[in-house]
Design a protein around this motif. Structure first.
Motif, mmCIF file in Angstrom:
data_model
loop_
_atom_site.group_PDB
_atom_site.id
_atom_site.type_symbol
_atom_site.label_atom_id
_atom_site.label_comp_id
_atom_site.label_asym_id
_atom_site.label_seq_id
_atom_site.Cartn_x
_atom_site.Cartn_y
_atom_site.Cartn_z
ATOM 1 N N GLY A 22 1.034 -1.450 -0.114
ATOM 2 C CA GLY A 22 0.064 -0.066 0.094
ATOM 3 C C GLY A 22 0.781 1.039 -0.025
ATOM 4 N N VAL A 23 2.054 1.015 1.058
ATOM 5 C CA VAL A 23 2.983 2.370 0.591
ATOM 6 C C VAL A 23 3.038 3.062 -0.401
ATOM 7 C CG1 VAL A 23 4.466 3.422 2.313
ATOM 8 C CG2 VAL A 23 3.259 2.409 3.644
ATOM 9 N N SER A 24 4.126 1.700 -1.274
ATOM 10 C CA SER A 24 4.769 1.682 -2.413
ATOM 11 C C SER A 24 3.931 1.976 -3.651
ATOM 12 C CB SER A 24 5.588 0.274 -2.646
ATOM 13 O OG SER A 24 4.518 -0.515 -3.456
ATOM 14 N N ALA A 25 2.634 2.050 -3.607
ATOM 15 C CA ALA A 25 1.739 2.015 -4.744
ATOM 16 C C ALA A 25 1.304 3.687 -4.332
ATOM 17 C CB ALA A 25 0.629 1.444 -4.166
ATOM 18 N N LYS B 291 -1.375 12.452 -0.513
ATOM 19 C CA LYS B 291 -2.734 13.193 0.550
ATOM 20 C C LYS B 291 -2.815 12.256 0.773
ATOM 21 C CE LYS B 291 -5.243 16.602 1.497
ATOM 22 N NZ LYS B 291 -6.617 17.668 0.802
ATOM 23 N N ILE B 292 -3.210 11.161 -0.180
ATOM 24 C CA ILE B 292 -3.730 9.451 0.380
ATOM 25 C C ILE B 292 -2.865 9.271 1.179
ATOM 26 C CG2 ILE B 292 -5.123 7.640 -0.521
ATOM 27 C CD1 ILE B 292 -5.468 8.882 -3.390
ATOM 28 N N LEU B 293 -1.742 9.042 0.926
ATOM 29 C CA LEU B 293 -0.766 7.907 2.042
ATOM 30 C C LEU B 293 -1.103 8.358 3.014
ATOM 31 C CD1 LEU B 293 1.144 5.578 2.092
ATOM 32 C CD2 LEU B 293 2.751 7.041 1.082
ATOM 33 N N ALA B 294 -0.609 10.278 3.446
ATOM 34 C CA ALA B 294 -0.518 10.361 4.484
ATOM 35 C C ALA B 294 -1.632 9.961 5.248
ATOM 36 C CB ALA B 294 -0.471 11.832 4.552
ATOM 37 N N GLN B 295 -2.556 10.005 5.073
ATOM 38 C CA GLN B 295 -3.735 9.477 5.948
ATOM 39 C C GLN B 295 -4.414 8.354 5.578
ATOM 40 O OE1 GLN B 295 -7.838 11.074 3.219
ATOM 41 N NE2 GLN B 295 -8.835 9.581 4.496
ATOM 42 N N GLY B 296 -4.159 8.012 4.799
ATOM 43 C CA GLY B 296 -3.663 5.777 5.342
ATOM 44 C C GLY B 296 -2.530 5.841 6.243
ATOM 45 N N LEU B 297 -1.394 6.168 6.142
ATOM 46 C CA LEU B 297 -0.392 6.122 7.783
ATOM 47 C C LEU B 297 -1.229 6.667 8.992
ATOM 48 C CD1 LEU B 297 2.905 7.007 5.578
ATOM 49 C CD2 LEU B 297 2.281 5.402 6.740
ATOM 50 N N ALA B 298 -1.425 8.124 8.812
ATOM 51 C CA ALA B 298 -2.148 8.037 9.805
ATOM 52 C C ALA B 298 -3.693 7.159 10.524
ATOM 53 C CB ALA B 298 -3.022 9.984 9.508
ATOM 54 N N ASN B 299 -4.592 7.131 9.168
ATOM 55 C CA ASN B 299 -5.307 6.429 9.926
ATOM 56 C C ASN B 299 -4.471 4.359 10.489
ATOM 57 O OD1 ASN B 299 -7.286 7.657 9.146
ATOM 58 N ND2 ASN B 299 -7.899 6.608 7.428
ATOM 59 N N ALA B 300 -3.826 4.030 10.007
ATOM 60 C CA ALA B 300 -3.331 3.253 10.832
ATOM 61 C C ALA B 300 -2.033 2.735 11.778
ATOM 62 C CB ALA B 300 -1.729 2.289 9.602
ATOM 63 N N GLN B 301 -1.747 4.283 12.129
ATOM 64 C CA GLN B 301 -1.788 4.681 13.719
ATOM 65 C C GLN B 301 -2.423 4.979 14.319
ATOM 66 O OE1 GLN B 301 0.960 8.391 13.955
ATOM 67 N NE2 GLN B 301 2.864 6.770 13.392
ATOM 68 N N GLY C 281 -4.859 2.501 13.853
ATOM 69 C CA GLY C 281 -5.441 1.278 14.610
ATOM 70 C C GLY C 281 -6.109 0.954 13.136
ATOM 71 N N ASP C 282 -6.271 1.527 12.444
ATOM 72 C CA ASP C 282 -7.138 1.789 10.759
ATOM 73 C C ASP C 282 -6.515 1.075 10.010
ATOM 74 O OD1 ASP C 282 -9.287 0.767 9.419
ATOM 75 O OD2 ASP C 282 -10.599 3.003 9.834
ATOM 76 N N GLY C 283 -6.907 0.033 9.088
ATOM 77 C CA GLY C 283 -5.223 0.223 8.204
ATOM 78 C C GLY C 283 -6.663 -0.445 6.445
ATOM 79 N N THR C 284 -7.625 -0.123 6.864
ATOM 80 C CA THR C 284 -8.381 -0.096 5.895
ATOM 81 C C THR C 284 -8.119 0.790 4.402
ATOM 82 O OG1 THR C 284 -10.960 0.056 7.024
ATOM 83 C CG2 THR C 284 -10.498 1.287 4.521
ATOM 84 N N LEU C 285 -7.455 2.434 4.943
ATOM 85 C CA LEU C 285 -7.083 2.432 3.274
ATOM 86 C C LEU C 285 -5.890 2.194 2.994
ATOM 87 C CD1 LEU C 285 -7.299 5.145 1.586
ATOM 88 C CD2 LEU C 285 -6.963 7.187 3.382
ATOM 89 N N LEU C 286 -4.684 2.017 3.240
ATOM 90 C CA LEU C 286 -3.361 1.578 3.047
ATOM 91 C C LEU C 286 -4.241 0.045 2.206
ATOM 92 C CD1 LEU C 286 -0.840 2.062 5.402
ATOM 93 C CD2 LEU C 286 -1.185 2.739 3.666
ATOM 94 N N LEU C 287 -4.946 -0.844 3.176
ATOM 95 C CA LEU C 287 -4.630 -1.977 2.799
ATOM 96 C C LEU C 287 -6.119 -1.511 1.264
ATOM 97 C CD1 LEU C 287 -5.732 -4.629 2.502
ATOM 98 C CD2 LEU C 287 -7.578 -4.555 3.992
#
Length: 533
Positions: free
Chosen positions: A349-352, A361-371, A373-379
């Protein structure tokens, strides 16, 4: 083995609502009708570049595509090119084995947007968007609007190479098994995890051989490059005009090597150095992704703690990303898709998102969500890269990537090779290096030896070819562009973009677009070494 890094040019248009991403996605609406049963009979691999192959029969060269309505194509973003904005589709046959051109055949799927100014039409412009494994029909359907300047005087033509998508396709694992495979641990930490990885790869290869055995020896780049000349012939073009991106540069360069006299105007964007070893290719690509992660980290830190809670400077953000991914090894995150975000899926997900600066901006949001406890956006990002649709169906991206990659090399690495190289990979990229190193085992145990002929790309007698490189490219490091220009030789010209992201033309940079369009439309070859910034 599942790995985040590949030559593929996959965009993230499925996430455009979050950040207006404009690059094409090769991961939607994969073909369901293509099947390895389309191989009419088995044949021995020729192991040949095709330079001394027998002449093609009239049953191949005399074909005329029967264009008709397309079905099941993606339509986001809206198609605005073509006389009525609607493409037409067709299928043609090509030899399974060019050493036996009158024998078994496979089918290629084609998609065409007719030139909008037919009175000044130059011919057809054939596209390959990368991979190996990207669907040229789906991707052109999505991205045609970005080529409207070229659509005036060219029929825009996308095709799925042999083994891919809607063409006669390689099949390996089913969808449920692919969910397990893409989530599995690609960076073993002990002997038992090494064994698990090796066993998974062996099972994957067995499934490919069992489902697509007759096709596997014949999906290499040398055959696909010959197929492009068949497409040129049946479309009625005297020369092959071509636009290749990422792996598409390798495919186009090999076509020029085999058939230099048939080259028309060709653009190779996001160039691949075909002459380096598999180890060096993976090592340099891992380093390029690490640099891209650092560039993202600088951007992210400037967003502030609310949008980027990973750190206040570049080094802090990179360290946070690595810590997050490392933590997923033992504790995968839950997601709204009711599947877990594992370490492999998180890295994918990060490399994509690093393929395209507009996805940061999507990656920043996905990483923030993962921190949190929500891995939805990175998945979701990982699923786009892996070709997984919302309904759980996978395109055959991974199967085609493996099959073509293994057909194009005789290199077969061992666990001992990986262990020896791991320190270099970790030094080049603490985040992406280990998985890139273990991915070297992807072809170990492949049922066919492979052929190095695809690496030959010298074409000094061909018409001028424009090679394009982006300094901030994570998937095809910039150094590969001048290398490919030199390997082609002759009148090949290098065009450089000082930008970020994979490829240059689809970034929309005005200098690059104008230079490429001037070449393709008017034949104006840029001075080699021209730079856009």
């Amino acid at each position: 083995m599942p790995t985040a890094l590949a030559l593929t040019f996959f965009g993230l248009s499925g996430c455009s609502g979050a950040d207006g991403v404009a690059t094409p996605s090769a991961t939607r609406s994969a073909a369901r009708e293509a099947s390895s049963s389309e191989v009419t009979s088995a044949a021995s691999p020729s192991g040949s570049s095709g330079r001394a192959a027998p002449p093609l029969p009239a049953s191949i060269t005399g074909q005329r595509p029967s264009w008709g309505p397309c079905s099941g194509l993606p339509t986001n973003p809206p198609i605005t090119t073509g006389r009525n904005g609607t493409p037409s589709c067709a299928r043609i046959k090509v030899p399974l084995d060019y050493a036996q051109p009158g024998g078994a055949t496979v089918e290629l799927a084609l998609l065409r947007f007719p030139a909008t100014d037919p009175a000044h039409r130059i011919g057809s412009l054939l596209f390959n968007f990368g991979g190996p494994g990207a669907s040229g029909t789906d991707t052109l359907a999505e991205s045609a609007g970005q080529f409207q300047g070229l659509a005036k005087r060219y029929d825009l033509v996308g095709f799925d190479p042999r083994g891919v998508g809607r063409s006669t396709a390689v099949r390996c694992l089913d969808d449920r098994a692919l969910d397990r495979y893409t989530a599995s641990d690609a960076t073993p930490d002990d002997a038992s995890e090494e064994k698990a990885l090796i066993d998974e790869d062996a099972a994957y290869i067995r499934s490919c051989a069992g489902n697509s055995g007759a096709l596997l020896p014949h999906v290499g780049t040398t055959s696909a490059a010959r197929d492009m000349d068949v497409v040129r012939t049946v479309l009625g073009d005297a020369k092959l005009h071509y636009f290749g991106i990422s792996y598409g540069t390798w495919l186009g360069a090999n076509n020029a090597h085999q058939l230099p006299g048939n080259v028309g105007r060709a653009v190779l964007d996001g160039a691949v150095d075909t002459r380096i070893s598999g180890i060096d290719l993976a090592l340099q690509q891992a380093a390029a992704f690490q640099r891209a992660l650092g560039n993202f980290a600088q951007y992210c830190a400037k967003l502030g703690a609310t949008q980027c809670p990973m750190g206040t400077d570049k080094d802090a953000v990179v360290a946070s990303v690595q810590k997050l991914l490392d933590g997923l090894d033992a504790r995968p995150l839950p997601t709204q898709q009711k599947r877990q975000l594992t370490q492999s899926l998180g890295e994918t997900g990060v490399s994509a998102a690093l393929y395209d600066q507009t996805s940061w901006k999507i990656l920043a949001q996905g990483l923030a969500n993962a921190q949190r406890g929500d891995g939805t956006l990175l998945l979701m990002l990982a699923d786009l890269q892996n070709g997984r649709e919302d309904d759980g169906h996978y395109a055959n991206l991974l199967a085609a990537y493996t099959a073509v990659s293994c057909a194009d090399t005789t290199e077969r690495y061992t666990v001992q090779d990986v262990r020896r190289e791991l320190p270099r990979f970790r030094k080049a990229s603490p985040v992406f290096g280990p998985s890139a190193a273990w991915s070297l085992l992807s072809c170990t145990g492949w049922p066919y030896r492979g052929d190095d002929a695809a690496k030959e790309v010298s074409a000094p007698s061909a018409a001028p070819i424009v090679v394009v490189g982006n300094v901030g490219d994570p998937a095809t490091p910039y150094a590969w562009a001048p290398a490919l220009t030199k390997e082609i030789g002759g009148r090949a010209a290098l065009l450089t973009l000082k930008g970020q992201g994979h490829g240059a033309y689809l970034t929309g940079d005005r200098c690059v677009v104008d230079t490429v369009n001037s070449y393709l439309l008017d034949g104006t070859v840029p001075p080699s070494g021209k730079t856009c910034s």
